[in-house]
Design an enzyme around this catalytic site. Structure first.
Site, short mmCIF file in Angstrom:
data_model
loop_
_atom_site.label_atom_id
_atom_site.label_comp_id
_atom_site.label_asym_id
_atom_site.label_seq_id
_atom_site.Cartn_x
_atom_site.Cartn_y
_atom_site.Cartn_z
N HIS A 91 14.38 -38.16 -6.63
CA HIS A 91 14.50 -39.36 -7.47
C HIS A 91 13.98 -40.57 -6.70
CE1 HIS A 91 16.65 -41.29 -11.01
NE2 HIS A 91 16.22 -42.32 -10.32
N HIS A 115 11.23 -43.89 -7.40
CA HIS A 115 10.33 -44.63 -8.29
C HIS A 115 9.17 -45.19 -7.48
CE1 HIS A 115 12.79 -44.66 -12.00
NE2 HIS A 115 13.80 -44.55 -11.15
N ASP A 149 7.08 -47.50 -8.23
CA ASP A 149 7.01 -48.96 -8.29
C ASP A 149 8.21 -49.62 -7.61
OD1 ASP A 149 8.55 -47.86 -10.30
OD2 ASP A 149 8.03 -49.36 -11.80
N GLY A 166 14.51 -47.15 -17.44
CA GLY A 166 14.81 -48.43 -18.06
C GLY A 166 16.30 -48.58 -18.35
N HIS A 222 17.62 -40.13 -16.75
CA HIS A 222 18.55 -41.11 -16.19
C HIS A 222 19.78 -41.15 -17.10
CE1 HIS A 222 15.18 -42.70 -13.82
NE2 HIS A 222 16.04 -43.49 -13.18
N GLU A 245 24.61 -43.82 -15.13
CA GLU A 245 24.45 -44.86 -14.13
C GLU A 245 25.18 -46.11 -14.61
OE1 GLU A 245 20.91 -47.00 -11.50
OE2 GLU A 245 20.41 -46.13 -13.45
N ASP A 287 15.93 -43.71 -4.78
CA ASP A 287 15.70 -44.46 -6.01
C ASP A 287 14.56 -45.46 -5.80
OD1 ASP A 287 16.00 -45.08 -8.66
OD2 ASP A 287 17.82 -46.27 -8.41
#
Length: 370
Positions: free
Chosen positions: A25, A27, A29, A186, A213, A216, A304
């Protein structure tokens, strides 16, 4: 976050950097180098909150350290802004592979949302092609530096948008080129996974694995929707599952959902530092990862977003070692969990597991015992 080390024999960052690790996991970006952001932003005329790399690095961490997922996600406006040209997609991907490899990560699945990288006119296909080429370049450079790594890609649809089916089709189209799965990302609140059921049904028909996701910002009901309704193979974060486990009795009592997730070995992609920043956990000491691990859940440890959380995989394990007394046995277990839960073909998983991970931790365990 507690910076003290209550366990005197806690593993150090340097010890952990030398151990092979697996990240599921991550990202793309959320892991850019501040220097790269500044250089590209200057070229395209994008205004940043700071121009000095260290000041910008601190800004990302402090802005993300707000306690809510929504505020945390706002920081991505600046990283996504510098990932709009093909050359920039290539560069960011290459650097991400090299940076993970330098931390001892031997396999990683990096995810991103190509629909967010079309502001300069790139097609979805062009974004994916440039990014895959960047990963390949980064792998080659990392190997040349003595840090071999395998990178695969998960494409994300944005859960507040209506393009998830389109992105799912894109993932399937590139499945032979390094894309191994799909996800929705998102804001979780108000955007349940079930709203994108068409995309998940399509992926199941195409035999394409996916993670979601869930758990969370929202509770167990979000995890139930992701697993029981949509059929997720893994859960991104999933820490709110602890609310479905009664720990007040002599023996923990799991809900039917918790039993199902544990017994079916559905992996939880947990990112401790990120969970603190988004409010998914109140403190590291009360983070549910240790309890979930002790109850036999399929726990994996992840970054993350390395930039926003000012972290890397070695640091995440270091924090767990300092806080819960985790040693090589727990680190090895979570690493093996992640490798086996990856979306890589099964024989390829075994090669990395048997030729890289197990021999390394066997040696580390022997050294630790001595």
């Amino acid at each position: 976050m507690n910076s003290s080390a209550p366990f005197s024999n806690a593993l150090t960052h340097e010890q952990l950097r030398a151990a092979p690790k697996v990240v599921l996991h991550e990202h793309l970006d959320g892991g850019l180098r501040p220097e790269t952001i500044i250089e590209i932003a200057d070229e395209i005329g994008h205004t940043l909150p700071a121009q000095n790399p260290e000041e910008l690095r601190a800004w990302f961490f402090e802005a993300a350290d707000s306690g809510t997922l929504e505020r945390y996600l706002e920081t991505f406006a600046h990283t996504v802004a510098v990932m709009q040209r093909a050359d920039d997609c290539f560069r960011v991907a290459s650097e991400a592979a090299q940076d993970l490899a330098s931390d001892g990560v031997v396999y990683a699945e990096l995810r991103y949302a190509p629909e967010q990288q079309q502001l300069a006119g790139l097609s979805l296909e062009a974004v994916v092609e440039a990014t895959l080429a960047g990963f390949k370049d980064g792998q080659q450079r990392a190997a040349e530096n003595g840090n071999p790594i395998e990178i695969r890609t998960i494409l994300c649809g944005m859960r507040h948008a209506n393009r998830t089916k389109e992105i799912a089709e894109l993932a399937v189209a590139f499945r032979s080129d390094g894309v191994v799965g799909f996800d929705i990302a998102g804001g979780e609140i108000g955007n349940p996974a079930q709203h994108h059921l068409e995309a998940f049904e399509y992926l199941r028909r195409e035999n394409m694995p996916f993670t979601i996701h869930a758990g969370e910002s929202c509770g167990p009901e979000s995890i139930w929707g992701a697993v029981s309704v949509c059929g997720a193979n893994r859960i991104g974060h999933g820490v709110q599952l602890i609310k479905d486990i009664d720990l007040t009795r002599d023996e923990p009592q799991l809900s039917d959902l918790a039993h199902y997730i544990r017994d079916r070995r559905i992996a939880l992609e947990i990112a401790p530092s990120s969970n603190l920043q988004t409010g998914a956990a109140d403190s590291l000491e009360t983070h549910p990862i240790s309890v979930l691990h002790s109850l036999g859940f399929n726990i994996t440890v992840n970054n993350d977003n390395r930039l926003m959380s000012r972290t890397d995989t070695s640091r995440e394990f270091q924090l767990l070692s300092e806080t819960f007394g985790w040693g090589w046995a727990e680190v090895a277990r979570c690493t093996e969990n992640a490798m086996m839960a990856s979306f890589l073909p099964y024989p390829d998983r075994l090669v990395i597991l048997d030729e890289v991970i197990r021999p390394a931790y066997g040696a580390l365990g022997s050294t630790n015992a001595e």
